[in-house]
Design an enzyme around this catalytic site. Sequence first.
Site, PDB file in Angstrom:
ATOM      1  N   ASP A  47       0.832  -1.198   0.000  1.00  7.97           N
ATOM      2  CA  ASP A  47       0.000   0.000   0.000  1.00  7.97           C
ATOM      3  C   ASP A  47       0.869   1.252   0.000  1.00  7.97           C
ATOM      4  O   ASP A  47       0.366   2.369  -0.046  1.00  7.97           O
ATOM      5  CB  ASP A  47      -1.009   0.005   1.154  1.00  7.97           C
ATOM      6  CG  ASP A  47      -0.367  -0.119   2.527  1.00  7.97           C
ATOM      7  OD1 ASP A  47       0.877  -0.172   2.612  1.00  7.97           O
ATOM      8  OD2 ASP A  47      -1.113  -0.186   3.526  1.00  7.97           O
ATOM      9  N   SER A  48       2.184   1.047  -0.007  1.00  5.26           N
ATOM     10  CA  SER A  48       3.134   2.140  -0.236  1.00  5.26           C
ATOM     11  C   SER A  48       2.889   2.784  -1.591  1.00  5.26           C
ATOM     12  O   SER A  48       3.375   3.893  -1.858  1.00  5.26           O
ATOM     13  CB  SER A  48       4.582   1.616  -0.167  1.00  5.26           C
ATOM     14  OG  SER A  48       4.734   0.441  -0.954  1.00  5.26           O
TER      15      SER A  48
ATOM     16  N   LYS B 170      -1.187  -9.536   2.819  1.00  3.45           N
ATOM     17  CA  LYS B 170      -0.445  -9.056   3.996  1.00  3.45           C
ATOM     18  C   LYS B 170      -1.300  -8.068   4.770  1.00  3.45           C
ATOM     19  O   LYS B 170      -1.960  -7.215   4.171  1.00  3.45           O
ATOM     20  CB  LYS B 170       0.867  -8.385   3.595  1.00  3.45           C
ATOM     21  CG  LYS B 170       1.690  -7.896   4.807  1.00  3.45           C
ATOM     22  CD  LYS B 170       3.067  -7.415   4.402  1.00  3.45           C
ATOM     23  CE  LYS B 170       3.062  -6.055   3.757  1.00  3.45           C
ATOM     24  NZ  LYS B 170       2.631  -4.963   4.685  1.00  3.45           N
TER      25      LYS B 170
ATOM     26  N   GLU C  92      -1.347  -5.634   8.587  1.00  2.00           N
ATOM     27  CA  GLU C  92      -0.553  -5.079   9.675  1.00  2.00           C
ATOM     28  C   GLU C  92      -1.168  -5.415  11.021  1.00  2.00           C
ATOM     29  O   GLU C  92      -2.388  -5.410  11.181  1.00  2.00           O
ATOM     30  CB  GLU C  92      -0.426  -3.561   9.510  1.00  2.00           C
ATOM     31  CG  GLU C  92       0.298  -3.144   8.231  1.00  2.00           C
ATOM     32  CD  GLU C  92       0.420  -1.627   8.099  1.00  2.00           C
ATOM     33  OE1 GLU C  92       0.042  -0.912   9.060  1.00  2.00           O
ATOM     34  OE2 GLU C  92       0.881  -1.163   7.041  1.00  2.00           O
TER      35      GLU C  92
ATOM     36  N   GLU D 186       9.273  -4.120  10.383  1.00  2.00           N
ATOM     37  CA  GLU D 186       9.716  -2.826   9.874  1.00  2.00           C
ATOM     38  C   GLU D 186      10.205  -1.918  10.990  1.00  2.00           C
ATOM     39  O   GLU D 186       9.572  -1.797  12.036  1.00  2.00           O
ATOM     40  CB  GLU D 186       8.581  -2.135   9.113  1.00  2.00           C
ATOM     41  CG  GLU D 186       8.973  -0.802   8.505  1.00  2.00           C
ATOM     42  CD  GLU D 186       7.943  -0.235   7.551  1.00  2.00           C
ATOM     43  OE1 GLU D 186       8.161   0.888   7.059  1.00  2.00           O
ATOM     44  OE2 GLU D 186       6.923  -0.909   7.298  1.00  2.00           O
TER      45      GLU D 186
END
Length: 279
Positions: free
Chosen positions: A44-45, A113, A115, A182
Site C-alpha cells: 500500500d506504499s 499481507k 498489519e 519494519e
Amino acid sequence: MKKTTTALTAMKRKGEKITMLTAYDYTTASLIDKAGIDTILVGDSLGMVMLGYDDTIPVTMEDMIRYGAAVSRGAKETFVIIDMPFMSYQTSVYDAVKNAGRLMKEGHCQAVKLEGGVKFKEHIRAIVDASIPVVAHIGMTPQSVNTFGGFKVQGKSYEAAKQLILDAKAVEEAGAFMAVMECVPAKLAELVSKSISIPTIGIGAGAGCDGQVLVYQDMLGMYPDFTPKFAKRFSNIGEGMTDAFKAYSSEVKAGTFPSEEHCFKIDDEILEKIKESVL
C-alpha cells in the site's frame, strides 16, 4: 516454477535468504521476475510512490486490486503478495476474510499481507482458515502512523520489545506463514527471527532477518520526496530517467527528433497524386 509458501518456508530452514521487492505495475513486475527475486509485495506504499499521498491511509481496495492484478500478470515465477489497505480488515473478522478473498480472486496473488500482531490474531486465523496464505506485518506499521506520531523505530524499550516478540509469536500461532518486521532494532529483530519458525522479512530491521524487502523506487533513486535510513540506493535510475527526459525535450525542441530512421516512408508518386487531387 512459481514460488510457493512451502518453498519459502523451506528457505528459512535451509538458511537461505529470501528476497522481496515492491512492484505496482506489469512492466516492473516482469523485470523483477526476470531478475529472479523470490517474492513481490504489492504494497500500500503505492499510495505514496504511485499516487502521491503523504501516507498509506487513503489507499482503497480498488487501488490494491487494480495494481495487484497488473503485477500478477507480469510475475510468472515470483510469489506475489498484496497488502490489505487501511480499514479493509480492522472493522471485523468478516470484512477481513471477505476483502482478503477479493485480493486473491481479483488481484490473482498468492498471499495477502496485513498489519498488526496480537490484536489481529483472530483476523489472521480466519483468513488462513479460508485457505488464504497470510503475511503478517509487525513493528512499525505504516497504517498506524497517526497513532505512532510518525514513522518511528519500534521496540526500543523493554515493554515495546516484549510486545514485538508477543506479536511475532501470536501471528505465527494464528497461521501466518511469514512476518515482515519494519523499523526494528537489528539485534531485537534477529532475536525475534530465531524465536519463531516462520520466515521474517526485514525492512529497516537488520541482516538477522530471514530476508529483506525494499520499495523499488527507494533502491533505484526514483522517489525524491523521502529516502528512509534503511533504503540503500543500488542504482541512480531516477537520475538517469531525468537525464533521458531532458535529452528528449531538447531534441524535440531542436527538431532533431524524430530523425529519418524513426520515420515511415511513402512513395513520392502517391504523395504527388494526393497533392494534386486533394490539396
